[in-house]
Every structure is written in structure tokens, then in C-alpha cells.
Design a protein around this motif. Sequence first.
Motif, PDB file in Angstrom:
ATOM      1  N   PHE A  14      51.249  44.964   5.657  1.00 49.46           N
ATOM      2  CA  PHE A  14      50.585  46.189   5.190  1.00 49.46           C
ATOM      3  C   PHE A  14      49.099  46.095   5.509  1.00 49.46           C
ATOM      4  O   PHE A  14      48.467  45.084   5.191  1.00 49.46           O
ATOM      5  CB  PHE A  14      50.736  46.356   3.674  1.00 49.46           C
ATOM      6  CG  PHE A  14      52.109  46.758   3.238  1.00 49.46           C
ATOM      7  CD1 PHE A  14      52.595  48.019   3.528  1.00 49.46           C
ATOM      8  CD2 PHE A  14      52.908  45.885   2.511  1.00 49.46           C
ATOM      9  CE1 PHE A  14      53.851  48.406   3.107  1.00 49.46           C
ATOM     10  CE2 PHE A  14      54.169  46.267   2.088  1.00 49.46           C
ATOM     11  CZ  PHE A  14      54.648  47.525   2.387  1.00 49.46           C
ATOM     12  N   THR A  16      45.682  47.069   4.355  1.00 52.66           N
ATOM     13  CA  THR A  16      45.071  47.636   3.153  1.00 52.66           C
ATOM     14  C   THR A  16      43.561  47.587   3.279  1.00 52.66           C
ATOM     15  O   THR A  16      43.013  47.037   4.237  1.00 52.66           O
ATOM     16  CB  THR A  16      45.474  46.846   1.894  1.00 52.66           C
ATOM     17  OG1 THR A  16      44.825  45.580   1.950  1.00 52.66           O
ATOM     18  CG2 THR A  16      46.965  46.645   1.815  1.00 52.66           C
ATOM     19  N   VAL A  21      48.092  42.561   4.349  1.00 53.53           N
ATOM     20  CA  VAL A  21      48.918  41.803   3.409  1.00 53.53           C
ATOM     21  C   VAL A  21      50.265  41.572   4.070  1.00 53.53           C
ATOM     22  O   VAL A  21      50.936  42.527   4.455  1.00 53.53           O
ATOM     23  CB  VAL A  21      49.136  42.605   2.099  1.00 53.53           C
ATOM     24  CG1 VAL A  21      50.167  41.893   1.219  1.00 53.53           C
ATOM     25  CG2 VAL A  21      47.840  42.811   1.368  1.00 53.53           C
ATOM     26  N   ALA A  23      53.743  41.165   3.711  1.00 51.53           N
ATOM     27  CA  ALA A  23      54.724  41.351   2.645  1.00 51.53           C
ATOM     28  C   ALA A  23      56.039  40.648   2.984  1.00 51.53           C
ATOM     29  O   ALA A  23      56.743  40.177   2.095  1.00 51.53           O
ATOM     30  CB  ALA A  23      54.964  42.833   2.393  1.00 51.53           C
ATOM     31  N   SER A  43      56.790  38.313  -8.841  1.00 52.78           N
ATOM     32  CA  SER A  43      56.210  39.612  -8.538  1.00 52.78           C
ATOM     33  C   SER A  43      55.419  39.559  -7.228  1.00 52.78           C
ATOM     34  O   SER A  43      54.675  38.618  -6.993  1.00 52.78           O
ATOM     35  CB  SER A  43      55.282  39.997  -9.685  1.00 52.78           C
ATOM     36  OG  SER A  43      54.986  41.345  -9.639  1.00 52.78           O
ATOM     37  N   GLY A  44      55.629  40.559  -6.391  1.00 53.23           N
ATOM     38  CA  GLY A  44      54.846  40.649  -5.169  1.00 53.23           C
ATOM     39  C   GLY A  44      55.388  39.830  -4.020  1.00 53.23           C
ATOM     40  O   GLY A  44      54.726  39.682  -3.003  1.00 53.23           O
ATOM     41  N   CYS A  45      56.614  39.297  -4.155  1.00 51.48           N
ATOM     42  CA  CYS A  45      57.124  38.449  -3.087  1.00 51.48           C
ATOM     43  C   CYS A  45      57.798  39.263  -1.993  1.00 51.48           C
ATOM     44  O   CYS A  45      58.216  38.715  -0.974  1.00 51.48           O
ATOM     45  CB  CYS A  45      58.096  37.416  -3.630  1.00 51.48           C
ATOM     46  SG  CYS A  45      59.628  38.131  -4.223  1.00 51.48           S
ATOM     47  N   GLY A  46      57.951  40.565  -2.185  1.00 52.32           N
ATOM     48  CA  GLY A  46      58.484  41.391  -1.120  1.00 52.32           C
ATOM     49  C   GLY A  46      59.929  41.829  -1.317  1.00 52.32           C
ATOM     50  O   GLY A  46      60.550  42.341  -0.396  1.00 52.32           O
ATOM     51  N   LYS A  47      60.451  41.673  -2.533  1.00 50.60           N
ATOM     52  CA  LYS A  47      61.830  42.090  -2.795  1.00 50.60           C
ATOM     53  C   LYS A  47      61.985  43.583  -2.540  1.00 50.60           C
ATOM     54  O   LYS A  47      62.858  44.025  -1.784  1.00 50.60           O
ATOM     55  CB  LYS A  47      62.211  41.801  -4.260  1.00 50.60           C
ATOM     56  CG  LYS A  47      62.014  40.371  -4.699  1.00 50.60           C
ATOM     57  CD  LYS A  47      62.405  40.160  -6.154  1.00 50.60           C
ATOM     58  CE  LYS A  47      61.508  40.867  -7.156  1.00 50.60           C
ATOM     59  NZ  LYS A  47      60.116  40.350  -7.166  1.00 50.60           N
ATOM     60  N   THR A  49      59.987  45.513  -0.974  1.00 50.45           N
ATOM     61  CA  THR A  49      59.697  45.836   0.416  1.00 50.45           C
ATOM     62  C   THR A  49      60.929  45.616   1.292  1.00 50.45           C
ATOM     63  O   THR A  49      61.259  46.456   2.132  1.00 50.45           O
ATOM     64  CB  THR A  49      58.531  44.973   0.926  1.00 50.45           C
ATOM     65  OG1 THR A  49      57.427  45.142   0.046  1.00 50.45           O
ATOM     66  CG2 THR A  49      58.130  45.374   2.319  1.00 50.45           C
ATOM     67  N   GLU A 163      65.804  46.536  -9.240  1.00 52.31           N
ATOM     68  CA  GLU A 163      65.583  46.282 -10.671  1.00 52.31           C
ATOM     69  C   GLU A 163      66.059  47.433 -11.533  1.00 52.31           C
ATOM     70  O   GLU A 163      65.294  47.991 -12.318  1.00 52.31           O
ATOM     71  CB  GLU A 163      64.099  46.069 -10.951  1.00 52.31           C
ATOM     72  CG  GLU A 163      63.571  44.790 -10.359  1.00 52.31           C
ATOM     73  CD  GLU A 163      62.214  44.466 -10.931  1.00 52.31           C
ATOM     74  OE1 GLU A 163      62.103  44.339 -12.162  1.00 52.31           O
ATOM     75  OE2 GLU A 163      61.250  44.378 -10.147  1.00 52.31           O
ATOM     76  N   HIS A 196      64.528  40.434 -11.690  1.00 56.51           N
ATOM     77  CA  HIS A 196      63.590  39.399 -12.115  1.00 56.51           C
ATOM     78  C   HIS A 196      64.293  38.339 -12.946  1.00 56.51           C
ATOM     79  O   HIS A 196      63.709  37.315 -13.278  1.00 56.51           O
ATOM     80  CB  HIS A 196      62.495  40.018 -12.992  1.00 56.51           C
ATOM     81  CG  HIS A 196      61.269  40.340 -12.235  1.00 56.51           C
ATOM     82  ND1 HIS A 196      60.675  41.565 -12.313  1.00 56.51           N
ATOM     83  CD2 HIS A 196      60.525  39.620 -11.386  1.00 56.51           C
ATOM     84  CE1 HIS A 196      59.608  41.581 -11.541  1.00 56.51           C
ATOM     85  NE2 HIS A 196      59.495  40.418 -10.968  1.00 56.51           N
TER      86      HIS A 196
HETATM   87  N1  LIG Z   1      52.371  50.419   0.294  1.00 56.76           N
HETATM   88  C1  LIG Z   1      51.784  49.214   0.250  1.00 56.76           C
HETATM   89  N2  LIG Z   1      50.550  49.048   0.753  1.00 56.76           N
HETATM   90  C2  LIG Z   1      49.955  47.837   0.726  1.00 56.76           C
HETATM   91  N3  LIG Z   1      50.496  46.740   0.189  1.00 56.76           N
HETATM   92  C3  LIG Z   1      51.728  46.837  -0.334  1.00 56.76           C
HETATM   93  C4  LIG Z   1      52.415  48.088  -0.353  1.00 56.76           C
HETATM   94  N4  LIG Z   1      53.614  47.902  -0.953  1.00 56.76           N
HETATM   95  C5  LIG Z   1      53.644  46.603  -1.301  1.00 56.76           C
HETATM   96  N5  LIG Z   1      52.516  45.973  -0.936  1.00 56.76           N
HETATM   97  C6  LIG Z   1      52.211  44.537  -1.121  1.00 56.76           C
HETATM   98  O1  LIG Z   1      53.252  43.811  -0.524  1.00 56.76           O
HETATM   99  C7  LIG Z   1      53.612  42.702  -1.323  1.00 56.76           C
HETATM  100  C8  LIG Z   1      55.085  42.756  -1.656  1.00 56.76           C
HETATM  101  O2  LIG Z   1      55.327  43.865  -2.522  1.00 56.76           O
HETATM  102  P1  LIG Z   1      56.725  44.237  -3.161  1.00 56.76           P
HETATM  103  O3  LIG Z   1      56.573  45.498  -3.903  1.00 56.76           O
HETATM  104  O4  LIG Z   1      57.764  44.174  -2.115  1.00 56.76           O
HETATM  105  O5  LIG Z   1      56.941  43.041  -4.179  1.00 56.76           O
HETATM  106  P2  LIG Z   1      58.128  42.821  -5.209  1.00 56.76           P
HETATM  107  O6  LIG Z   1      58.721  41.539  -4.861  1.00 56.76           O
HETATM  108  O7  LIG Z   1      59.013  44.006  -5.262  1.00 56.76           O
HETATM  109  O8  LIG Z   1      57.317  42.676  -6.558  1.00 56.76           O
HETATM  110  P3  LIG Z   1      57.691  43.199  -8.034  1.00 56.76           P
HETATM  111  O9  LIG Z   1      58.625  42.183  -8.588  1.00 56.76           O
HETATM  112  O10 LIG Z   1      56.379  43.167  -8.745  1.00 56.76           O
HETATM  113  O11 LIG Z   1      58.293  44.551  -7.909  1.00 56.76           O
HETATM  114  C9  LIG Z   1      52.705  42.734  -2.544  1.00 56.76           C
HETATM  115  O12 LIG Z   1      51.646  41.851  -2.322  1.00 56.76           O
HETATM  116  C10 LIG Z   1      52.201  44.138  -2.554  1.00 56.76           C
HETATM  117  O13 LIG Z   1      50.900  44.181  -3.094  1.00 56.76           O
END
Ligand SMILES: Nc1ncnc2c1ncn2[C@@H]1O[C@H](COP(=O)(O)OP(=O)(O)OP(=O)(O)O)[C@@H](O)[C@H]1O
Lengths: 257, 257, 278, 307, 323
Positions: A14, A16, A21, A23, A43-47, A49, A163, A196
Motif C-alpha cells: 500500500f 500511504t 506499507v 501488507a 492485528s495488521g498482519c494482512g488477514k 488484505t 471475523e 483473532h
Molecule cells: N487501504 C489501505 N491503505 C493503506 N494501508 C492499508 C490499507 N489497508 C490495510 N493497510 C495496512 O496493511 C496492513 C495489513 O492490514 P489488514 O487490514 O490486512 O490487517 P488484518 O490482519 O486484517 O488486521 P486486523 O486483525 O486488525 O483486522 C496494516 O498495516 C494496514 O495498516
Amino acid sequence: MSAVISAQNLNLVFETGDGPVQALKDVNLTIEKGDFVSFIGPSGCGKTTFLRVIAGLETPTSGEITVNGMTPDAARRARAYGYVFQAAGLYPWRTIGANVRLPLEIMGFPKTEQDLRVQRVLDLVELGGFEKKYPWQLSGGMQQRASIARALAFDADILLMDEPFGALDEIVRDRLNEEVLSLWARTGKTIGFVTHSIPEAVYLSTKIVVMSPRPGRITDVIESPLPRHRPLEIRDSPEFIEIAHRVREGLRAGHVE
Amino acid sequence: MSAVISAQNLNLVFETGDGPVQALKDVNLTIEKGDFVSFIGPSGCGKTTFLRVIAGLETPTSGEITVNGMTPDAARRARAYGYVFQAAGLYPWRTIGANVRLPLEIMGFPKTEQDLRVQRVLDLVELGGFEKKYPWQLSGGMQQRASIARALAFDADILLMDEPFGALDEIVRDRLNEEVLSLWARTGKTIGFVTHSIPEAVYLSTKIVVMSPRPGRITDVIESPLPRHRPLEIRDSPEFIEIAHRVREGLRAGHVE
Amino acid sequence: MMLTILAFVIWAAAWALNVRLARLPQRWVRLAVPLIFGATLLVVWELLVRGAGVSAVILPPPSAIASTFVRVFPTLWQDTVQTVFKGALSGYVIGCAAAFCVALLADRFDVLRRGLLPVGSFLSALPIVGTAPIFVMWFGFGWQSKAAVVVAMVFFPLLVNTVAGLRDTTVQQRDLMFTYAASYWETLFKLRLPAALPFIFNGLKVSTTLALIGAIVAEFFGSPTQGLGFRIDASRGRLALDVVWSAILMSAFAGSLFYGAVALLERALTFWHPSQRK
Amino acid sequence: QDALTLQLKWVTQAQFAGYYVALEKGYYSDENLDVTILPGGPDVAPPQVLAGGGADVMVDWLASALAVREGGLPVVNIAQPFASSGLLLTCWKDAGFTGPQDFKGHTLGVWFGGNEYPFLSWMSRENIPVDGGADGVTILRQGFNVDPLIQRQADCISTMTYNEYGQVLDAGVTADELTNFSFEAEGVATLEDGLYVLEDRLTDEAFADKLVRFVRASMKGWKYAEENPTEAAEIVLEFDETGAQTEAHQIYMMGEIAKLTAGSNGALDPAAFDRTVEVLMAPGSDPVITKVPEDAWTHMITDRALD
Amino acid sequence: MTRSQNIVRNVLSVLTVVAAMLLIWTAAVIPMNIHEALTQAEREGIAVTPATAAERRGSSALSLVLANPALIPLTYAQPRPKLPSPAQVVLEFYDSAIAEELDGRRGLVRSGSLSPAGLALHTLKTIETTLLGFALGAVVGVALAVGIVYARTMDLAVMPWAIISQTIPIVALAPMIVLILSSLGVTGLVPRAIIAAYLSFFPVLVGMVKGLRAPDHMQLDLMRTYSATKAQSFWMLRLPMAMPYLFASLKIAIAGALVGAIVSELSTSSTQGLGARMLQGSYYGQTVQIWAALLAAALLAAVMVAVVGAADRVVRRMMGGLA
Ligand SMILES: Nc1ncnc2c1ncn2[C@@H]1O[C@H](COP(=O)(O)OP(=O)(O)OP(=O)(O)O)[C@@H](O)[C@H]1O
Ligand SMILES: Nc1ncnc2c1ncn2[C@@H]1O[C@H](COP(=O)(O)OP(=O)(O)OP(=O)(O)O)[C@@H](O)[C@H]1O
Ligand SMILES: Cc1ncc(C[n+]2csc(CCO)c2C)c(N)n1
Ligand SMILES: [Mg+2]
Ligand SMILES: [Mg+2]
């Protein structure tokens, strides 16, 4: 068995304001027909995504991914999957019935067919008789079931759930977990499931994908030895605790803050 | 040991548009100094309400309750407790440092003392160096830690926490659980803790209060046989699973939907 | 005819350019696109007026307005001082200050809040065409009556917004103060006022345009021989439409600056609000 | 019938009785004209309406018309039903004014929007600055009513004999509390309420013919109104759509108007025109017009209408 | 506290505030009108202190009241008061709104049509302009909002100018609009409605942009997972989502349209309408008449906002809302 979803060397960056970032990094994964795959990780590991990449809602920066043998976007247009979001996200101005009917209207099903399907999926999630109610007249658990019904209504082979039970209390969650399992057993759908909760992942899945953040990558893929039929009590069994332990270790290893 | 909080035949009825709601019915409970008491129960069973009664934020309809030997309202005015809400609820117009400083300003601590304490509690929750940041610049877990620091800053003997980690992911939650435990061990505070999570309740508490809804009452009070010092691994021990099982049974018995 | 066609061609070309630009991510695009759009409007106006041979006593072309604007700027500046600084601004400050104080009272006393807000919304619907002559009768033809009209116009929007803002704290935010056994004033200054700022600024922004409208309308009902409203009326009698449009331009400038200043202040003070971030 | 639109200078009132009488009595339709009368108002500039094509003929003051003409809109006077000026400066007697020089240092009310020229010329002739300094007068841009005088916000205000002066009296002020400076008496009178059209349209014979018939019928209306003031006032009242006029005031107004139209057969008196030009070009800092207007009036229409 | 208790408290509070205001108003009538009242008394030969208008000019209203307590009643009976008493206003309102139609020579009963001297005709005329302007403003506002939400170019190019358009005082622009339209041959109701629309489109635009953008990512993504067309997600998601925002801004917009309608009557030399009525009142110094028209306008605004509010509730109920 054939690969329904197959990802090779998937990367997603991504752009930003504070710089790029990463992802997803070098993600390789194959999901077979009929698999129940859980994605777990901090959190934020990309699940999310990754699930969104599968759904064609996000485009990978590099790498290959096919869904039902086509690109995710083609699969999306072919309405190959149903997607359940973290919050039920029912439209408050529509009754439960009308919410479930929404995708059918959009996809242009004939009216009688719509009625039939709405009835069937509502019965499936045990909400028969509630179609005239508005979302706020239902409990959180019932709303979440309605949103699952909505994703099931047009009968796609793949079900992606991000989730779906995050906001519910443990007891209701247990019940819904049982229901999802029995639904899966009955329909033989391929399910991708983000959670989670370690017990939830272990309880539900045939395959548990453990992920770690920054950059988001897969650290472990655990094939579950548990039988397909799983009473709730299975969670107190040694095998269960063993897998849970392995998942937790995998998580802790990858966890940084 | 002496009773810090003692409730006898507590009842609380909310008058609402649709008629009265009995949020607490015949609640009897004694909390000793240094206890770590968890409240667990399905949504709407009155956990929050009970904590708010202790804090003097809600007035019982009938029954007796004392906090530090006085009425809850007197205890509140004497600033007997720190309260941590479910959401971090930091004021977005204040930096982290200023948020933690807020109660100190209100209670009229001298300026240098304020600086000292802010520094100390921020270090305690591992947020040293973040005092100049604004809340939205921090992750959810960091915000929640800041809100705990805020409750700790003025060093009240009682700490009341209402689902402080509800919004966090399991790994962060584990870490914060460990930290709360060590904080409790070091300071000897009396802690009242609301949670939805069975493992969390079992892991943290010396006493687990299981509640059931409609009307909200206490169905079980479980004294934990676990030692005061608890590594995370204790959660895989048979005693732990045994208690967890008892809590789950208690919950299921009281659960209606 | 040629010019008219040219006007449409330029319009289409500029719009196409803007569509292109709008796809770019750069920051300057946010400035360039509206500027190009505005410039296009002016060019099209110029060409249409010339192309159709519209009389200068109906609608002068922008080029004529621009040169007149430069020529009469000193006079217009005097008018602006009279209308904007003396009339609108003083009324704005007084009205907003009064509304703010009453809002604090209304917030403190339930009767006032429940009673004043409905009555206030009723009073704020009093049309200025009716109130202005009354204020001119009461306060004379100088800037004082203009300020009074402005006070009446900005009072209720700000009152309503401030009262709403002071109540716009979450239960949890208020409970937090309660657990600290904080006093009314501490809660006011440390919680409710900061939380109310976004609302207050909403009211302040709406009020800027109301203030200008109020000051100018009031000049219709009696004024010294100065002021934007006076200039517009007097120049129209001479069919000096270029001066009229210059005065309109001036009031648009003043209004935009006024609004922009309040918006900047808002940005500085409510930087923490989600609507100001990102 | 030939359509023709007349733009008045002000709201429906007996000041324009002749036109309403002609309409009501059918004088226009007798001339095969279908006349629409547009009332004016504070935000209506009749020359602009004329320029915009919203009207064929307008009622305006000569001072305003000449200023507009010099400004580039060629309007021409085709008839002048008002022979003399009704403009006054009405002052409180206790202010002690005996002549214009006494005004210095005081506040005077003036109408703007094209009505300020007679006053400005007068002050210019008297060499009194109007910039508000101590040795000049402060001008108050008068609103639409006589409140500034009644409320004592000004020592003098502009009034018309037929309208505002009557309102001052209606407000309970007695005539001996007031001093009036008449522009006629001060020798600074300018012609009021004439009929004007755009110059280039006069070459259109069909239009000129319409104007002839229009002026003929209008003058008939005026003469009838002069002779039957009460009936004329009532006719005006019928046409007033605002319902704000009172019968008593309109009768009073018609009486005063009759004094101003008396002695005019509709043809402009060239001598009066020249006197107006002279007033407007009065020496001073800021004359209303800078050169003697040419062809700003014509007898072409009245000659044909009145023969 | 129950709903009905709440209503009772609100009503009582409003009554308290209204009563207090009436009291202040009634008291203020005395000092406001004392100068005129004494002048009138003097003309009628009643002894007043100080005896002449010139001597009284410098004195404060309060000292005059104290010096002439017997003449206080006169302040409530001024024909051209600086501040009319509440009773005068209500009486005038009754006379011009009701009595004129029943008894007046040109009233409804005798002439079969509404009297120009009454308030009803003027109110209707203003309603006509307001409603047309409101409709126009709402349509333009919604249309622009749709464009802005769907086309980034529109968003960037139009939005700043829409804001600037509102910093131009409409009163300055109104005569120009009237003029230009009349030179295009458009006169009468339409220019007035356009002026009214100028003040009402902006709140709708702002509210509607907010509303159409209210769906969150998840809701929009849901539509994408169905591969819904733009039109489908507009009608099934964005529009329903925007309804509460739309109605909130429609309330502001209709009040704006009323202001615009009244201002437009200034600029078009209208002879009918509440604005024209107020202006006429001010030509002839009929203060009481202005106040009565003001009252009518405020009542009208209240009614129109209430009607929009009722429509809001109906739509809300149809959309499954609680209230
Ligand atoms: N649209 C976006 N623009 C920029 N960065 C993004 C965007 N969407 C996600 N990210 C970043 O990509 C990374 C992965 O995000 P993601 O939402 O896939 O995490 P997750 O595993 O679903 O976390 P959570 O458990 O908090 O839902 C994070 O660091 C997030 O900040
Ligand atoms: N202010 C209030 N007015 C009316 N009813 C209330 C109020 N606060 C709580 N209740 C009701 O009282 C009951 C207990 O609420 P409480 O918030 O204590 O539950 P809880 O156990 O904290 O639930 P959760 O786990 O969802 O937070 C619920 O039925 C709730 O609807
Ligand atoms: C803005 C404005 N103010 C006053 C007049 C004055 N006026 C010109 S003719 C006339 C008739 C007498 O009542 C009056 C009052 C105006 N035209 N425009
Ligand atoms: Mg996620
Ligand atoms: Mg709770």
C-alpha cells in the motif's frame, strides 16, 4: 481434489502518506475444494488484505492468484463467492428478508426464485419467521446470522468470512461456530475464515494459516487432524489443546509490537 | 483481611420507556483488600451496572453497598478508585501525556509532582516516549494502555476496569493481561474487572463472579485455586481448564436467547 | 456567433483538461482544478457577453469589471471598511460573544435550554427585510444599526450550535470526569468546551456569510454615503454596472477571506477532530 | 391591439394617477393600445429595465435620465406631464435654518439611486462640501420613509410635496414645527416625472405611432385625474396590489400632484429643460453632467399627439 | 423520565421563556416610545415635563418616564411606535389576517378573492415563491451532490465555488439576476424562485454530499462483491443512506428559501408577498404592520420546517426507523 484458490508469490504494497506499507509478502497458498481455512494472526498482519485479494477487492502488486481458475476480478464478476464482513452490516432501512434479497435483486434473479431462496437461507440460519423484522429488532447474533444468510443466498461455492463473530459474546459465538460447521458439512462449500481467536480457528478449520505482520507473511500452515464432525466438547480434548498450543506458539513467534 | 467493597441485597431497576428493567437483583458480594475479582456473564447481565454502582456512577434502587466503609458517592469524592472504561476514551484534543495528566490537574497535584507521576505511569505501561503523541496516532492497544496509565496516575487503592481489552486482538490482550497481573502483584491494589472472555477471567482472578441476565444476578462465585504468580502457560494446565469448564457451565446455565 | 461557439469550445476543452488533472494524485491539483474552472467561467462569460453583444448596462464583461475594480479600489476599500469591518465584523463579534454566553447559561439551566432553543429557532426565522428597518429606526443609520442586524442574524445559529456542542460528549467522557469528582468548571473547560469546538466552528462559519448579508441588506434601509450596499445602489442608479459588479466582487472577496480565516482557525483549534485529519 | 409596457419610477400611487386613470377609463384601448404598467420600487432602476427590453417607456426624472444618457444609454424625453418640481428639503424649525449655508455641520437625508442629483447640484452651487466634514454637510442615505426626521436622526430630509411631506404631517407633526426648502423656490428645480424611450427606437415609425397614441391617452388621463382627484385616487387604490396605501393619503397626494401637472399639456418646455441642464452643470467639484446634452428631448411625439 | 413528562417539561419551559420575553418586551415599550408619546401629548396640549421637544431631546428615556408617570399609557397607544406593544402586534395580525377577509371591502367575504390589504394573500404569494425556489434548490443541490460524489473533477472544481457563491451576499446579486433574466424575457415568479433557490441549494448540496458519502467502505465493498452497477449501488445503498442527511438539510434549505423569497420581493418590485408587505410598511412608517408581517413570516417558517420534519418522520418510518 482441485485447487479452488491458488496464490503464488503474492505481494501487496500500500502506498500511504508515510511511505509504502507491505501488507502481504511472498504469500503462497493453495486452498482445495471443500476446505475450511482459517487465517489467524495479530492485528495488521494482512488477514483482511489477503481475503480482499481473493475477493478481487484489492489488486496484488505482484504475484499470481487464481480463483476457480480465473482472476479474482473475473471471479467477482462471475459472483463466485459470498463475503461476510466483520460487522453484520445489514442495511437498517431494509427488513431482514429484504436484506437477504439484496444480492438476488442486484443479480437479477426472478421474483419467485428470490422468494424461494430468501426463505431457504433464512431457514438455514434459523431465522425463518423473522423476515419482516428490521435489523435493530434482532440481537447481535441474529443479525450476524442474517448477514451469513445474505452471503449464502446466491449460492456461490466459496464463502469468505472476515471475523464474522468478532463482536459477539463467547456463548453466542460458540453457538454460531457450531452452526457454521454444520452448514459447511451440509453444503460442502469452500470457506475462508479470518479470526483473532485461537480456539475458534482450531475448532472450525481443516487448515489453519498463521500469519505475522510487517511485512505480512504466512509463518505456518497447520493441517488439522481433528475429525470433520466436531462437538463443542472437542475443545477440551488433548489434540485440540495441542493444536491450539502450536498456533499460539506460531503467533507469539511472529508477534512484534 | 478487611472488606473493601461489600454489597448486601443490592437491587437496581432502570425505568425505561418500555417499563422497568431489573439490571441487578439481590446482589450480595464482598471484595477483600488485594482481591482481583472478575465479573463474567452474557451481554446485558448487569456487569457494567454493578461496576458503576461501586463507582457511584449509578444509584441502587435498594440494598446496601459500602466502598472503603463509606457510600460509593463519598468514596468517589474521596477519589478512592481509578476507573478504566471499555473503550480507551482518551480526549482527542490532548496528547497522551496530557490525558494521563488530566486527573492530576483536576485533583490539584503540584506541577512537578504531575510531571513525575505522568512519567512514572507511562513507563509502567511501556509508553515512555509517547507523551507528545495524540491518541489517534497510537494503536488501539497503546491507547488502552494509556487509559490504564490515566487510571493509575493518582494512585487510588481500587482499580475498576470494564472490559478494558474487549477491542484488542488476542496476542496484545495476552500481553496486557500479563502486565495487569504484574502491576497488581507489585501494587497490591484491589481490582474489579469485567470481561466476556472465560480464559481471561480465569487467568487473572482470585475470584470469578458469574452473572446471569434478566434479572441480573450472581449465579456463582468461584474462588480460584491458582497461585498468585501465573505464567501464561498456566492456561494449558488441568486446573485452569477445570475452572474454565466450571465457568463455562455456569454461563451456559444462565444463558437464554 | 463565432465568439459564442468559441466559448463552448473553451468550456469543453477546459473541462476535459480538468478531468485529466483530477486523476492525478499531486497536491497542486486540488488548487489548479478549481482555479481552471473559475477561469473558464470568466472566459466563457466574457466571450458570451461579447459574442451576443450584451449591453454594458445589463451585464458588463469580466475584463471591464476587472479594470473598474482596480480603478475604484480605494473607494471600495472605504466601503469595505464601513460595511465589513464596522458593520459586519463588530456585529459578528458581539453577536457571537453574546450567543456563547447565553449558550453557557442555557447549558447550565434546563429551563433556558428547553425554552430558548425552540423560541430561538422561531425568532431566527424573522426575515431580515422586516427587522432591518426596525433596527435602523432604533440605532440610527450608521454602522451601529448594521451591527445590530448582524447580531440578530448570527446569534441563534451560534447559540444552537454551541448548546448542541456542549452536549455532544459521550457518556463515557462525562463519566470519566465524574469519577474524578471534577467540578462544573473543570468539566466545562477540560471536556465540554474542547468537545464543543467543532460545533461552535460550524456555527461560526455559517455566521460569516450571514453577517455579510445582514450588513449589506441593512444598508438598504438607510446608511451613510459609504458602504458596499450603498455603493451598489448608488451606482446602479447611474447604470455604472461595472462598479456594481466590482462591489459584488469586493464583497465576495471579503466574504471568502472572512470564511477562510474562520476555517483556518478551526483547523488550528480542532486539528484533532476526525473531519480535520487526513 | 398594440402592446406597450410602461415602467414607473416608484410604487403604485397617485404620483402616477394619469396612467392608471387612462388604463381604467379605457383611454388606452380607445387608442388601440394594450398597456401594461409596471410599478417600480427601491431596487428597480427604470433606465436599466428600458435597456434590458423589459419596458418600452419609462417614467423618470430628467436629472437621472441625463446622467444615464451621458453614461452611455441614449434615452430621450418624449413628453413631460409634470410642469414643476415637488421636491422639498423638510427641516425641523428648531434647527434654525434660514438658508442653505446654515446646513453646514448638520445631517441631511437624501435619496440615492438616481434621485440625488438635484440635491448635489444645489450643494455644489452653494459650495457646500458633502463629505461630512465640519464645514460641510453629512449626508444620510435616506431609506424609504420619513423616520429619520421623526426620530431626529437628521435635521432635514428630502420629501416630495405630494408624498413624504404628507407623511410627516400624518405622523402628527404640525406644519409650523417645520421649515421647508423648496427646490423650485431655491431656483434649483429640475424636471421630474417625464416619459422616456430609447433613442434608436424612435426611428421605427410603427413604434413612434404607438407612442403618439400612448402620450395622447396618458395626457387625457392626467387631465381627467386633475379634475377628479378623488376618483383618480380611488382608481389608483384599486390598482395597488400591496394593500398598503390608504385612501386619505392618496387623495392628499392626488391633490398635490395636480398642482405639479397643472400647466403642462405634455410637451416639454425647452426653457425648463435648459434650466435643468444649467442646474445640473452647476459649477462645483462634481457636476452631474459635464457637457450640454444634445437631442435629449423631442417634440416629435407630443406635436403629433396634441395637434 | 417518560416521553410525555419530557414533552410537558419542554412546553412549560417554552412557555416560561415566552412569558419572560413578553414581559421584557412589554416593559421596554415604555422607554422606547416615551419621547414620541410626550411629543404627541404636548401637541394635544397636555402638560409634560420638560415642556418642549427641544428640551427633552437630551434627556434619557428613563428620566422622562419618571417625570411623566401619568402619561405611560400613551406609550402603548402610539400609531407609529418605535416599539409596538405585543397587544398592538397581535391585534394588527388579527385585523390584517382575519378581520380584513371577513369584513374588509376587498376581503374574501365581500369580493370573493383575498384582499390585497390582508396578510393571507401576501403569505400565499411568498409560499408560492418559497416552494418553487425550494424545489429548484433541492433538485440542483441533489444533482450537484450526485455529480460531486461520482466525479472527482466535479468535486475538485465545483465545491470551492459553491462555497464562494454563498459568500456573495444574495441581496447584492439579486437585482443582477432579475435584470439578466428579464433581458432574456424571464420575469415574474421564476426570477424570484431562482433567488430563493440560491439560498437553499447550498445546504442541500453539503448535506447530500455528506449523506451520499456516508456508506462506509464495508457497505460499498459489499456492493462490489455482488458486482453491482453504479446505478444499483446508488439506488440501493447511497440514496437510502443519505435520507437522514437530506432531510436535516432540507429543513435548513426551506428556511433559506423563505429568506430568499422575501429578499427576492425586494429586488423584483413585487407588489405582493410578505417581503413586499414589509417594504410597503416601511415606506409609510407602518411599524405595527411590519411587525405583524414579521410574525406571519416566522409562523410560516415554523410551519414549513415542521412540514419537512413530518415528512422526515414518515420517510423514516417507511424505512424501518424507530421514531
Ligand atoms: N487501504 C489501505 N491503505 C493503506 N494501508 C492499508 C490499507 N489497508 C490495510 N493497510 C495496512 O496493511 C496492513 C495489513 O492490514 P489488514 O487490514 O490486512 O490487517 P488484518 O490482519 O486484517 O488486521 P486486523 O486483525 O486488525 O483486522 C496494516 O498495516 C494496514 O495498516
Ligand atoms: N441507563 C440505562 N437505562 C436503562 N437500562 C439500562 C441502562 N443501562 C443499562 N441498562 C440495562 O440494564 C441491563 C444491564 O446492563 P449492563 O450494561 O450492566 O450489562 P453488561 O453486563 O455490562 O452487558 P455487556 O456485556 O453487553 O456490556 C441491560 O438489560 C441494559 O439494557
Ligand atoms: C431607493 C429610492 N429611494 C427613494 C426614492 C425616491 N423617490 C423617487 S420618486 C418618489 C416618489 C415620491 O414618493 C420617491 C420617494 C427612490 N426612487 N428610490
Ligand atoms: Mg482485518
Ligand atoms: Mg458492559
